[in-house]
Design an enzyme around this catalytic site. Structure first.
Site, PDB file in Angstrom:
ATOM      1  CE  LYS A 291      34.847   9.457 -57.165  1.00 34.51           C
ATOM      2  NZ  LYS A 291      34.088  10.698 -57.410  1.00 34.51           N
TER       3      LYS A 291
ATOM      4  CD  GLU B  50      21.106   2.160 -54.056  1.00 37.84           C
ATOM      5  OE1 GLU B  50      20.368   2.380 -55.042  1.00 37.84           O
ATOM      6  OE2 GLU B  50      21.387   3.022 -53.213  1.00 37.84           O
TER       7      GLU B  50
ATOM      8  CB  CYS C 118      18.164   5.375 -56.340  1.00 35.64           C
ATOM      9  SG  CYS C 118      18.594   5.167 -54.632  1.00 35.64           S
TER      10      CYS C 118
ATOM     11  CD  GLU D   5      17.248   6.965 -61.696  1.00 37.37           C
ATOM     12  OE1 GLU D   5      18.341   6.682 -62.222  1.00 37.37           O
ATOM     13  OE2 GLU D   5      16.985   6.732 -60.509  1.00 37.37           O
TER      14      GLU D   5
HETATM   15  P1  ADP Z   1      25.630  11.039 -61.831  1.00 34.58           P
HETATM   16  O1  ADP Z   1      25.657  10.906 -63.320  1.00 34.58           O
HETATM   17  O2  ADP Z   1      24.268  11.202 -61.289  1.00 34.58           O
HETATM   18  O3  ADP Z   1      26.605  12.034 -61.257  1.00 34.58           O
HETATM   19  P2  ADP Z   1      27.330   8.781 -61.515  1.00 34.58           P
HETATM   20  O4  ADP Z   1      26.892   7.366 -61.513  1.00 34.58           O
HETATM   21  O5  ADP Z   1      28.114   9.240 -62.683  1.00 34.58           O
HETATM   22  O6  ADP Z   1      26.026   9.623 -61.271  1.00 34.58           O
HETATM   23  O7  ADP Z   1      28.163   9.132 -60.196  1.00 34.58           O
HETATM   24  C1  ADP Z   1      28.150   8.400 -59.011  1.00 34.58           C
HETATM   25  C2  ADP Z   1      29.568   8.246 -58.519  1.00 34.58           C
HETATM   26  O8  ADP Z   1      30.292   7.517 -59.497  1.00 34.58           O
HETATM   27  C3  ADP Z   1      30.333   9.544 -58.309  1.00 34.58           C
HETATM   28  O9  ADP Z   1      31.170   9.406 -57.169  1.00 34.58           O
HETATM   29  C4  ADP Z   1      31.178   9.636 -59.575  1.00 34.58           C
HETATM   30  O10 ADP Z   1      32.353  10.383 -59.400  1.00 34.58           O
HETATM   31  C5  ADP Z   1      31.507   8.183 -59.805  1.00 34.58           C
HETATM   32  N1  ADP Z   1      31.892   7.862 -61.190  1.00 34.58           N
HETATM   33  C6  ADP Z   1      31.473   8.456 -62.331  1.00 34.58           C
HETATM   34  N2  ADP Z   1      32.062   7.889 -63.415  1.00 34.58           N
HETATM   35  C7  ADP Z   1      32.876   6.903 -62.947  1.00 34.58           C
HETATM   36  C8  ADP Z   1      33.756   5.955 -63.556  1.00 34.58           C
HETATM   37  N3  ADP Z   1      33.912   5.900 -64.875  1.00 34.58           N
HETATM   38  N4  ADP Z   1      34.421   5.102 -62.760  1.00 34.58           N
HETATM   39  C9  ADP Z   1      34.262   5.130 -61.413  1.00 34.58           C
HETATM   40  N5  ADP Z   1      33.457   6.002 -60.780  1.00 34.58           N
HETATM   41  C10 ADP Z   1      32.761   6.880 -61.519  1.00 34.58           C
END
Ligand code: ADP
Length: 505
Positions: free
Chosen positions: A197, A272, A306, A407
């Site tokens: 994903k 991570e 990160c 961060e």
């Molecule tokens: P950022 O806020 O920097 O975009 P995220 O941690 O939200 O970082 O995003 C990292 C990954 O996690 C992306 O692939 C995003 O689509 C996914 N993601 C965000 N929210 C969720 C969720 N509730 N469940 C699963 N995956 C998620």
């Protein structure tokens, strides 16, 4: 796709233009498959804010289809039981070769999607992704169990290391293909079937690689890509009872949701996450090397790593000297579109949302009395449409300010003086994160003392940011759990089975 491409841009390769012309669809069971609800979302170029491509927006119903395909591929054993380790290795090796051959295309896709310089994706990110696959191709034939000297004399006991099953791999946007490869290379080598994903901001390269897996000889269902929003496609994988494990890279806030969402079938989760990594410059360091290294420790990838060295501690007698060196280095940094003809050192930040977040932190820093010795705002003029921020070095900051504790994930560093070793160990460790830490010194004793005392998963001494497929990587504390890369990642994607055999006649 670009409707009008400015003259100052490197032209798209015909393969890239063709790939972006039609809506890009989820890749499930060996073919591009329209999402059930037939909805799409847009991928934008952060250098211009313009639309790059329409992407099929996978939702829970599509996650069901992807999980069923991966489940079927896994349960049939076609990938890990019936295919020999050597043949599995060759498939992964071929994928590495194909990624190498398609580097010019993949580099453009990641540069367009993420905004980072084409030179970086072409010479660093994509070659490194291929390198991960070469490294893990070698592991397929080396995943071993052990024989255990048990006390019962008639018993023979041994262990098998087997794949976890169907794994959902949720990756971030900062190194689009590379971060996904960190996960799918070891997961595939260990015999798992994967559903990648990619981040909604950067789905292009993973979708392109999907079709290369077919050419590499992967059976259908072994490698699937589910583009979509985190709270839709991502959350659906996290909650799905047909998924045995989630590998995640992203923010702490999302990690909390993932841990909560995974409880239904108690799936394995590895995380991570972020950091606020301390970078410590001692007065006895090679100060020129330290100044240049510390500049790139924070501004490399625009601070969107990160492991960014975002808390900079400089020993008091050399504070001004090191900062002067950093300021000089920073003022030579060229910022611009990643696909610009004149290749910049840094591109934009990923999105308008991220731009506003980072600018918010900068404003907050100023409001708390911080001073910017360089940078401190958004870049305008020819760059006004993109999400460009000046690399910013703050002084006059304290450990307890928001900008020194949270961060930022942007090109902003807080520089603070320190006096002695015991003080700096406790200040450096006073954080909820523990991903990386670094120090610059010519004193061997101090270097090793700090390497042991700093609570972080990676320590860099007189260097910053190095990672390789063979070396484990991951966080202490709220920077996550589990280690990616190296043989540790094979452990992360396998289960251990203990087999007892009664040899009594
Ligand atoms: P950022 O806020 O920097 O975009 P995220 O941690 O939200 O970082 O995003 C990292 C990954 O996690 C992306 O692939 C995003 O689509 C996914 N993601 C965000 N929210 C969720 C969720 N509730 N469940 C699963 N995956 C998620």
């Amino acid at each position: 796709m670009f409707e009008t491409l400015p003259d100052t841009y490197i032209p798209l390769l015909p393969e890239v233009a063709a790939f972006l012309a039609d809506p890009l669809l989820p890749y499930i069971d060996g073919r591009y498959t329209p999402p059930r609800a037939e909805q799409t979302f847009e991928s934008l170029d952060p250098s211009t804010g313009r639309r790059l491509a329409q992407i099929g927006r996978a939702q829970p119903a599509d996650a069901d289809v992807a999980v069923a395909a991966a489940r079927k591929a896994f349960d049939s054993g076609d990938w890990w039981l019936k295919m020999s380790p050597s043949d599995r290795s060759k498939c992964i090796w071929r994928l590495a070769e194909l990624i190498e051959q398609h580097t010019p295309i993949l580099a453009q896709l990641d540069s367009l999607d993420n905004g980072k310089p084409l030179e970086t994706t072409r010479t660093v990110d994509i070659p490194l992704a291929a390198e991960h696959l070469y490294y893990y191709a070698g592991w397929c034939t080396k995943i071993e169990g052990s024989t255990i000297p048990v006390n019962e004399p008639e018993m023979f006991n041994y262990t098998l290391r087997e794949p976890v099953g169907v794994v959902g791999l949720i990756s971030p946007w900062n190194y689009p293909l590379l971060m996904a490869t960190w996960k799918f290379a070891p997961a595939l080598a260990a015999g798992n079937c994967v559903i990648v994903k990619p981040a909604e901001q950067t789905p292009l390269s993973a979708l392109y690689v999907a079709k290369l897996t077919e050419e590499a000889g992967f059976p259908p269902g072994v490698f699937n890509v589910l583009p979509g929003y985190g709270e839709e496609a991502g959350a659906a994988l996290v909650e799905h009872h047909g998924v045995d494990k989630i590998g995640f890279t992203g923010s702490v806030a999302t990690a909390r949701k993932i841990v909560q969402g995974s409880v239904g079938n108690l799936k394995r989760v590895s995380l991570e996450l972020g950091g606020k990594s301390p970078n410590i410059v001692f007065a006895d360091a090679d100060l020129e090397q330290a100044a240049v290294g510390s500049t790139w420790a924070i501004f490399g990838n625009n601070g969107q790593s990160c492991t960014a060295g975002s808390r900079l501690y400089i020993q008091r007698p050399v504070f001004e000297q090191v900062l002067a060196g950093m300021r000089a280095e920073t003022q030579n940094i060229m910022v611009g579109p990643g696909m610009g003809r004149q290749q910049p050192n840094l591109g934009p930040v990923i999105s308008d949302e991220q731009l506003q977040r980072v600018l918010g932190y900068i404003e907050d820093g100023f409001a708390q009395g911080a001073q910017a010795i360089t940078g401190g705002g958004r870049l305008s003029g020819a760059l006004a449409d993109g999400y460009f921020i000046e690399p910013t070095i703050f002084t006059n900051v304290r450990d307890d300010l928001r900008i020194s504790r949270e961060e930022i994930f942007g090109p902003v560093v807080c520089a603070m003086p320190f006096d002695d070793v015991s003080e700096i160990i406790s200040r450096a460790n006073d954080t909820s994160f523990g991903l990386a830490a670094g120090l610059w010194t010519t004193d061997l004793r101090k270097a090793h003392k700090l390497a042991k005392s700093l609570r972080a998963g990676t320590i860099w001494i007189n260097t910053w940011g190095d990672t390789e497929a063979a070396s484990p990587f991951g966080g202490y504390k709220q920077s996550g759990y589990g280690r990616e890369m190296g043989k540790e990642a094979i452990d992360l994607y396998t289960e251990v089975k203990s087999v007892w055999v009664n040899t009594e006649e």
